[in-house]
Design a protein around this motif. Structure first.
Motif, short mmCIF file in Angstrom:
data_model
loop_
_atom_site.label_atom_id
_atom_site.label_comp_id
_atom_site.label_asym_id
_atom_site.label_seq_id
_atom_site.Cartn_x
_atom_site.Cartn_y
_atom_site.Cartn_z
N VAL A 1 20.62 28.57 1.06
CA VAL A 1 20.58 28.21 2.48
C VAL A 1 20.63 29.50 3.29
O VAL A 1 21.45 30.38 3.00
N THR B 1 20.82 30.74 7.45
CA THR B 1 20.95 30.31 8.85
C THR B 1 21.49 31.46 9.68
O THR B 1 22.20 32.33 9.17
N VAL C 1 22.42 19.54 6.97
CA VAL C 1 23.58 19.61 6.06
C VAL C 1 24.60 18.51 6.37
O VAL C 1 25.78 18.78 6.64
N THR D 1 27.92 24.06 6.77
CA THR D 1 27.32 24.15 5.43
C THR D 1 28.41 24.36 4.38
O THR D 1 28.42 23.73 3.31
N VAL E 1 28.33 21.10 1.95
CA VAL E 1 27.56 21.24 0.70
C VAL E 1 28.48 21.08 -0.53
O VAL E 1 28.16 20.31 -1.44
N LEU F 1 16.66 25.92 1.65
CA LEU F 1 16.77 25.37 3.02
C LEU F 1 16.93 26.60 3.92
O LEU F 1 18.03 27.13 4.07
#
Ligand code: SAM
Length: 240
Positions: free
Chosen positions: A177, A179, A157, A188, A192, A140
């Motif tokens: 992930v 970002t 998320v 997150t 997660v 992601l």
């Protein structure tokens, strides 16, 4: 997801345009299907499977190879890089932004890779047709930030996306992930693990030796934003 006006008429690549919402018009769908079939890339079937019956991943690649998923591949830079670097792996790419699908098709054609299958739509529809624990890795990378607090529930998320993702990931599967949004990192790191993952790493330099930068990341770096790279492990389904 981006939205905007759709250019009318079949004008080569422009026809993909940008669409409002998630539903493709029949003509857009036909155009994508034609390109996919020219490249012999089967679509991951959702639309023609109204009962959302689970698909057999072996039918996607004709064998039992490991399967990786990239959610929101954008222009496909990272997805095509991973497909080239890992010819024994099958990569499913998922992207509802049609300009991105068009860009990725060009890259797939130029790279000559045969181990990618595409779903030109929302990841949640894809999760609906994948069986439990069928994926070995998921990416992601720079999900849409939705910066306003009232829009945070639209972020990827959230339990709405993470629970079905956790279901289709095998125990021990890695979930990466990336970002550039500090508040997205916070969310997150909260959400997660709640969905059945253990956080293995949170780094400000890519900890992944096979990393390939994306269009979004290049823009974020140009604009002075700091990427964060997070690595999670899917816990055993019993432990989740
Ligand atoms: C900020 S862009 C990043 C694209 C690419 N990963 C990159 O780094 O250049 C986020 C992408 O996620 C896609 N996206 C948003 N919601 C999605 C969903 N529910 N399923 C799949 N892709 C989604 C968007 O269309 C968009 O292309």
């Amino acid at each position: 997801m981006k939205s905007g006006s759709l250019r009318s008429g079949v004008q080569g690549r422009n026809f993909y345009g940008r669409v409002k919402g998630k539903t493709l018009k029949p003509a857009q769908q036909r155009y994508i299907d034609e390109d996919l079939s020219k490249l012999q890339i089967p679509r991951v079937t959702v639309g023609s499977n109204p009962e959302r019956a689970p698909i057999d991943p072996k039918d996607l690649f004709g064998d039992g190879r490991p399967l990786w998923l990239e959610v929101g591949f954008g222009g496909g830079e990272h997805m095509v890089h991973q497909a080239q670097a890992n010819p024994g792996v099958g990569i499913i790419g998922c992207e509802p932004f049609l300009n991105g699908v068009a860009m990725a098709l060009g890259k797939i054609r130029r790279a000559g890779v045969g181990n990618i299958r595409l779903h030109a739509g929302d990841a949640r529809d894809l999760f609906d047709v994948l069986p439990d624990a069928c994926l070995d890795r998921a990416f992601l990378l720079y999900p849409d930030p939705w910066p306003k607090a009232r829009h945070h529930r639209r972020r990827f998320v959230t339990p709405e996306h993470l629970r079905p993702l956790a279901r289709v990931l095998a125990p021990g599967a890695v979930f990466r992930v990336a970002t550039d949004i500090p508040d997205y990192v916070r969310q997150t790191l909260e959400e997660v693990p709640e969905a059945g993952f253990e956080c293995l790493d949170h780094d400000l330099h890519s900890p992944w030796s096979d990393w390939h930068t994306t269009r979004y990341e290049a823009k974020a770096l140009r604009e002075g934003r700091q990427p964060h790279y997070l690595t999670f492990l899917r816990k055993s389904h019993d432990a989740a």
